[in-house]
Design an enzyme around this catalytic site. Sequence first.
Site: not given
Lengths: 439, 439
Positions: A34, A334, A189, A318, A30, A32
């Site tokens: 992290g 984040a 948003e 997550d 992953g 992302g």
Amino acid sequence: VVGLAEPEASLAGAAASTGPTARHRIVIVGAGFGGLTTAKALARADADIVLIDRRNHHLFQPLLYQVATAGLAPTQIASPIRTILRHQANTRVVLGEVEGVDVAGKAVLGQGRRVPYDTLVIATGATHAYFGHDEWAAAAPGLKTLEDAVSIRRRVLSAFEAAEIAEDPAERRRLLTFVIVGAGPTGVEMAGAIAELGRRALKADFRAIRGEKARVVLVEAGPRALAAFAPELSDYTRRALERLGVEVKLNAAVTAIDDGGVQLGEERLESRTLVWAAGVRASPAAAWLGCEADRAGRVVVEPDLTVPGHPEIFVIGDTAHVRQEDGSPVPGLAPAANQEGAYVASLILHRLRGAPYRAGPFSYNGVGILATIGRAAGVVQLDSIRFNGLLGWLFWSIVHIFFLIGFRNRFTVSLDWMISYLTFERGARLITGTVGPPD
Amino acid sequence: VVGLAEPEASLAGAAASTGPTARHRIVIVGAGFGGLTTAKALARADADIVLIDRRNHHLFQPLLYQVATAGLAPTQIASPIRTILRHQANTRVVLGEVEGVDVAGKAVLGQGRRVPYDTLVIATGATHAYFGHDEWAAAAPGLKTLEDAVSIRRRVLSAFEAAEIAEDPAERRRLLTFVIVGAGPTGVEMAGAIAELGRRALKADFRAIRGEKARVVLVEAGPRALAAFAPELSDYTRRALERLGVEVKLNAAVTAIDDGGVQLGEERLESRTLVWAAGVRASPAAAWLGCEADRAGRVVVEPDLTVPGHPEIFVIGDTAHVRQEDGSPVPGLAPAANQEGAYVASLILHRLRGAPYRAGPFSYNGVGILATIGRAAGVVQLDSIRFNGLLGWLFWSIVHIFFLIGFRNRFTVSLDWMISYLTFERGARLITGTVGPPD
């Protein structure tokens, strides 16, 4: 065909070109926040690192809603992972899909291949969850990938196009009604951005529906919008949304969804365009590892972020359920993923050096939370400092530009936001893929 | 569901809001260069204009290859049609698919609806053609839409990713071999851009395939590249391509294509990534109108661009076969479509005014042709003035920026090209959609 990763043989071969083959092997799954932070923090590690992701790009998810609402282009919020790590000689980037982990044999599995590891870091994130109603996904898509964002953009823009030529007034109302489920940051948003888009487009670009108004409804099961923020910021958010023309329905639980609308108990909202921003579920890492998960599917890890009984396996971001010493959970943000990545990398570096080191438990240094509602309206909560309005929006903009990866993206996003602010125009109003709403 | 267009009733209703209902009705099908120019030139016409396109955006096709090779984002070369025509009160933009024309009843047909017209302008362009081998399309996609471009970008970038983890050297070579069929401007531009992308990516971003070279082969059935240009510019183009590492195979006709490669008579090129840039075929307007077409499917029109026997129907752009007085054909170029659009609009305006006006035949005022091979290498032919190299490339860049629609696009494309020139980086290297090569 893209295989998951290199087999042992070719990994050994690759390692041979950069150092001795007996180096410690770290696999990170992953890329992302992290996973990427972990990899970068291991840049000088005396180890062979393999970073696996099923995408070729790191995605800046906090701005994904702007792609979904035609404010930014996909390329502006994503960067190729291998370009980010280009100068990191100890790291290989592999495009592939992980399907499991051989915990006993210490190898990551996928697409018929094995990638052996000495240390494993799982940072595979989360996806949206429908609380047992996966059949809602077709009518109310969630927002996690660039493809999701482009698909939602297509639905939103196509609804206006279809309304322009609809003969039946009831159908036109359905087409001009947008329902967003969930009033967390993404929902707020999205609702604000769709309201602004609709207001501008209906005023300037259409003919038949020029006199009409888009109806944007934000539905929230809980008692307030942005529940993670202080109550006065929630109140401000609701008022700011209402100023934009958004109907905010609090304490309203969704009981059914179909492609003609959404049911809130007795009440029905007729709508052709629904967006799901209500819940997340962790990636299936717990199943890969055969270990305990919480209700959201997250792996329940030790205070040092390792999997119970497996000090060589870390789970972060997550995908991890982390309780801190004071019992409070680490939020799915984040900055939390970044801090976990840095913590894990530092722990691995100490182990590699064989240094006498006992890790203290991970604790999240909460830097604050922030969200934007629309043009010149944002909310910021930094511990006890709280502000909103234009100042909140400027702060939000600067922080997001700052954390965006890549000089080019920072520059073009700043520029696009400036142009949008001055002209009220959104720069990415393209309908691509299948033409027409609900696909 | 998106219908094709408004029914008669709602058209009358829409007209009622802007003027008397008996106004002349002009329907324009297609918002490419020809259709959009026609619509804009009719801005002050005392008529109700409906512009129908199956896309919501006007696409600047000359730069499509830059999207396919990760240089630009889709949003940078496309603009929403209704935003372009926002201030033109006599024009309605309709998103819909035309399926035929009722020539006797004077109505455009599609998706169960009829759009009546007094004057019809068909500007529906062309698509790629496989000369009777439509089965080649899956392995060798063409480049006409944004979806095509994003799909080719995915294939090209995925091939490098798959090569990085391929175990079999032969398969790695196939993955690192790119074949472009057709050495017209699109083929030349694609070949140059892929060669530059491969050179840069293999040097900097990969590990296992770092020492290897991407093989880019440009295959052309005719005797030279850019056959529409003067022979010395064709020669320069071949040399410039070869400097970039592109193999240029002239007089090489493709006899078979499959997903493992392409057959050139006896010779076989093994490749996983093929791009088709060899031929075009007009949209099916001739079938809609029941009139004569040439071999490329283009409607053979009168010298005033009307359909024989139908002075109220015009066909322009890549859908029209126009012979000028001197017998030379009008080329399939953006400036030609623009000039045809302006000519048709002026003819319609005169008719609307009932002015005594006899149209001279359309004649194309050839402004010149230009193409780019890569960084600092372009070819320009303006009548007798010919130049190439850095100057040609600068001229090409400035002309393309100038004709791009929209301030924001002009600005961000200029900026992106400047950054790319300085950094050698391409800004849009995203793999989206299905992950993995040939989809």
